[in-house]
Scaffold this motif. Structure first.
Motif, mmCIF file in Angstrom:
data_model
loop_
_atom_site.group_PDB
_atom_site.id
_atom_site.type_symbol
_atom_site.label_atom_id
_atom_site.label_comp_id
_atom_site.label_asym_id
_atom_site.label_seq_id
_atom_site.Cartn_x
_atom_site.Cartn_y
_atom_site.Cartn_z
ATOM 1 N N LYS A 36 4.983 -34.481 -28.411
ATOM 2 C CA LYS A 36 5.385 -33.216 -29.027
ATOM 3 C C LYS A 36 5.200 -33.351 -30.525
ATOM 4 C CE LYS A 36 9.795 -32.661 -29.774
ATOM 5 N NZ LYS A 36 9.857 -32.635 -31.209
ATOM 6 N N PRO A 37 4.622 -32.338 -31.161
ATOM 7 C CA PRO A 37 4.491 -32.402 -32.622
ATOM 8 C C PRO A 37 5.869 -32.515 -33.276
ATOM 9 C CG PRO A 37 3.203 -30.578 -31.733
ATOM 10 C CD PRO A 37 4.041 -31.111 -30.618
ATOM 11 N N SER A 38 5.950 -33.316 -34.324
ATOM 12 C CA SER A 38 7.238 -33.489 -35.006
ATOM 13 C C SER A 38 7.732 -32.186 -35.629
ATOM 14 C CB SER A 38 7.134 -34.581 -36.075
ATOM 15 O OG SER A 38 6.107 -34.256 -36.993
ATOM 16 N N SER A 39 6.837 -31.234 -35.841
ATOM 17 C CA SER A 39 7.223 -29.948 -36.423
ATOM 18 C C SER A 39 7.927 -29.041 -35.409
ATOM 19 C CB SER A 39 5.996 -29.224 -36.988
ATOM 20 O OG SER A 39 5.059 -28.989 -35.951
ATOM 21 N N HIS A 40 7.869 -29.384 -34.111
ATOM 22 C CA HIS A 40 8.529 -28.588 -33.074
ATOM 23 C C HIS A 40 9.915 -29.167 -32.793
ATOM 24 C CE1 HIS A 40 4.495 -27.180 -31.109
ATOM 25 N NE2 HIS A 40 4.587 -26.845 -32.369
ATOM 26 N N PRO A 41 10.984 -28.397 -33.008
ATOM 27 C CA PRO A 41 12.314 -28.930 -32.695
ATOM 28 C C PRO A 41 12.497 -29.178 -31.195
ATOM 29 C CG PRO A 41 12.462 -26.638 -33.448
ATOM 30 C CD PRO A 41 11.037 -27.062 -33.561
ATOM 31 N N GLU A 42 11.913 -28.334 -30.372
ATOM 32 C CA GLU A 42 11.984 -28.458 -28.916
ATOM 33 C C GLU A 42 10.558 -28.450 -28.366
ATOM 34 O OE1 GLU A 42 14.792 -28.729 -27.020
ATOM 35 O OE2 GLU A 42 15.950 -28.768 -28.887
ATOM 36 N N PRO A 43 10.326 -29.132 -27.238
ATOM 37 C CA PRO A 43 8.991 -29.080 -26.642
ATOM 38 C C PRO A 43 8.702 -27.673 -26.115
ATOM 39 C CG PRO A 43 10.512 -30.225 -25.183
ATOM 40 C CD PRO A 43 11.250 -29.954 -26.467
ATOM 41 N N GLU A 44 7.461 -27.243 -26.246
ATOM 42 C CA GLU A 44 7.057 -25.946 -25.693
ATOM 43 C C GLU A 44 6.799 -26.140 -24.208
ATOM 44 O OE1 GLU A 44 3.729 -24.381 -27.836
ATOM 45 O OE2 GLU A 44 4.907 -24.042 -29.638
ATOM 46 N N ARG A 45 7.385 -25.263 -23.406
ATOM 47 C CA ARG A 45 7.204 -25.312 -21.957
ATOM 48 C C ARG A 45 6.545 -24.009 -21.516
ATOM 49 N NH1 ARG A 45 7.544 -30.177 -22.444
ATOM 50 N NH2 ARG A 45 9.356 -31.402 -21.821
ATOM 51 N N ILE A 46 5.279 -23.876 -21.794
ATOM 52 C CA ILE A 46 4.525 -22.669 -21.495
ATOM 53 C C ILE A 46 4.470 -22.399 -19.993
ATOM 54 C CG2 ILE A 46 2.296 -23.889 -21.537
ATOM 55 C CD1 ILE A 46 2.806 -20.305 -22.801
ATOM 56 N N GLY A 47 4.416 -23.433 -19.175
ATOM 57 C CA GLY A 47 4.366 -23.250 -17.727
ATOM 58 C C GLY A 47 5.591 -22.520 -17.201
ATOM 59 N N PHE A 48 6.773 -22.845 -17.737
ATOM 60 C CA PHE A 48 8.000 -22.175 -17.312
ATOM 61 C C PHE A 48 7.954 -20.699 -17.700
ATOM 62 C CE2 PHE A 48 9.297 -26.551 -17.171
ATOM 63 C CZ PHE A 48 10.217 -26.606 -16.130
ATOM 64 N N ARG A 49 7.528 -20.424 -18.919
ATOM 65 C CA ARG A 49 7.448 -19.034 -19.393
ATOM 66 C C ARG A 49 6.432 -18.237 -18.579
ATOM 67 N NH1 ARG A 49 4.346 -17.643 -23.903
ATOM 68 N NH2 ARG A 49 4.332 -15.419 -23.922
ATOM 69 N N LEU A 50 5.275 -18.832 -18.320
ATOM 70 C CA LEU A 50 4.239 -18.152 -17.543
ATOM 71 C C LEU A 50 4.696 -17.906 -16.105
ATOM 72 C CD1 LEU A 50 1.131 -20.098 -18.845
ATOM 73 C CD2 LEU A 50 1.615 -17.674 -19.239
ATOM 74 N N ALA A 51 5.361 -18.890 -15.502
ATOM 75 C CA ALA A 51 5.840 -18.716 -14.126
ATOM 76 C C ALA A 51 6.883 -17.606 -14.054
ATOM 77 C CB ALA A 51 6.413 -20.027 -13.593
ATOM 78 N N ARG A 52 7.764 -17.546 -15.045
ATOM 79 C CA ARG A 52 8.779 -16.479 -15.100
ATOM 80 C C ARG A 52 8.086 -15.115 -15.232
ATOM 81 N NH1 ARG A 52 11.824 -19.216 -18.270
ATOM 82 N NH2 ARG A 52 10.943 -18.406 -20.175
ATOM 83 N N ALA A 53 7.093 -15.018 -16.099
ATOM 84 C CA ALA A 53 6.358 -13.759 -16.276
ATOM 85 C C ALA A 53 5.602 -13.382 -15.008
ATOM 86 C CB ALA A 53 5.386 -13.879 -17.454
ATOM 87 N N LEU A 54 5.055 -14.377 -14.321
ATOM 88 C CA LEU A 54 4.346 -14.128 -13.068
ATOM 89 C C LEU A 54 5.305 -13.560 -12.024
ATOM 90 C CD1 LEU A 54 1.611 -14.474 -11.608
ATOM 91 C CD2 LEU A 54 2.356 -16.767 -10.994
ATOM 92 N N GLU A 55 6.492 -14.150 -11.918
ATOM 93 C CA GLU A 55 7.495 -13.647 -10.976
ATOM 94 C C GLU A 55 7.934 -12.230 -11.335
ATOM 95 O OE1 GLU A 55 10.687 -16.231 -9.421
ATOM 96 O OE2 GLU A 55 9.805 -17.717 -10.772
ATOM 97 N N GLU A 56 8.159 -11.972 -12.626
ATOM 98 C CA GLU A 56 8.586 -10.636 -13.057
ATOM 99 C C GLU A 56 7.504 -9.606 -12.768
ATOM 100 O OE1 GLU A 56 9.591 -11.218 -17.171
ATOM 101 O OE2 GLU A 56 11.408 -12.337 -16.678
ATOM 102 N N ARG A 57 6.236 -9.962 -13.003
ATOM 103 C CA ARG A 57 5.129 -9.056 -12.739
ATOM 104 C C ARG A 57 5.048 -8.729 -11.258
ATOM 105 N NH1 ARG A 57 -0.587 -11.309 -13.112
ATOM 106 N NH2 ARG A 57 -1.146 -10.382 -11.176
ATOM 107 N N GLU A 58 5.223 -9.737 -10.420
ATOM 108 C CA GLU A 58 5.159 -9.528 -8.981
ATOM 109 C C GLU A 58 6.310 -8.644 -8.518
ATOM 110 O OE1 GLU A 58 2.452 -10.316 -7.684
ATOM 111 O OE2 GLU A 58 1.792 -11.663 -9.235
ATOM 112 N N THR A 59 7.492 -8.795 -9.122
ATOM 113 C CA THR A 59 8.659 -7.989 -8.756
ATOM 114 C C THR A 59 8.460 -6.538 -9.135
ATOM 115 O OG1 THR A 59 10.067 -9.924 -9.067
ATOM 116 C CG2 THR A 59 11.145 -7.782 -9.037
ATOM 117 N N THR A 60 7.913 -6.274 -10.321
ATOM 118 C CA THR A 60 7.728 -4.883 -10.771
ATOM 119 C C THR A 60 6.607 -4.191 -10.013
ATOM 120 O OG1 THR A 60 6.273 -5.560 -12.584
ATOM 121 C CG2 THR A 60 8.622 -5.294 -13.090
ATOM 122 N N GLU A 61 5.619 -4.958 -9.508
ATOM 123 C CA GLU A 61 4.506 -4.366 -8.757
ATOM 124 C C GLU A 61 4.895 -4.079 -7.308
ATOM 125 O OE1 GLU A 61 1.038 -6.795 -9.139
ATOM 126 O OE2 GLU A 61 0.784 -6.332 -11.248
#
Length: 152
Positions: A126-151
């Protein structure tokens, strides 16, 4: 009854999406969990189908990372480098895109045909400039689930 806009191949792909297996030497024998909303949605193209599965594998990979690590992708072919993942997209029927930052900190994007999709997920510091690690997979999976729910 099958929707007239879907082929037999679409039905086979949709039936296969929830089925996956991964056997490992360390005993963590499981594939990424497929959210219920994704199981019910029939992808409209090979690109969307690949997009959904890449997101699930990325999230699953990130679950195993330490707090000082983030996910990056390695690619073969022309790019040949590594990309700290910041986004994933698709353009139906057959294109997958990955955006992020390369090893030198430059913005980069790959555009791949689904037939050429070949990704290596890597744990990188993780870059030292990031206070927390970025977890893009979690965010994308959440968005994927939300998209599927709204459709639905």
């Amino acid at each position: 009854m099958m929707d007239s806009n879907h082929t037999t191949a679409d039905a086979m792909e949709a039936a296969a999406l929830p089925k996956a297996c991964e056997l490992r030497a360390d005993g963590r024998d499981h594939a990424p969990a497929v959210p219920e909303g994704v199981k019910k949605h029939v992808p409209q193209s090979p690109a969307e189908w690949a997009y959904q599965r890449v997101i699930l594998y990325l999230k699953h990979f990130e679950e195993s990372l330490a707090d000082d690590q983030e996910a990056a992708m390695g690619f073969t072919g022309g790019f040949g480098g590594q990309l700290r993942i910041q986004g994933i997209g698709f353009h139906a029927p057959d294109i997958i895109t990955f955006t992020g930052v390369d090893e030198q900190g430059r913005q980069a994007q790959t555009i791949q045909h689904v037939n050429q999709l070949n990704i290596l997920l890597r744990a990188v510091p993780k870059p030292s400039s990031h206070p927390e690690p970025e977890r893009i997979g979690f965010r994308l999976a959440r968005a994927l689930e939300e998209r599927e729910t709204t459709e639905a």
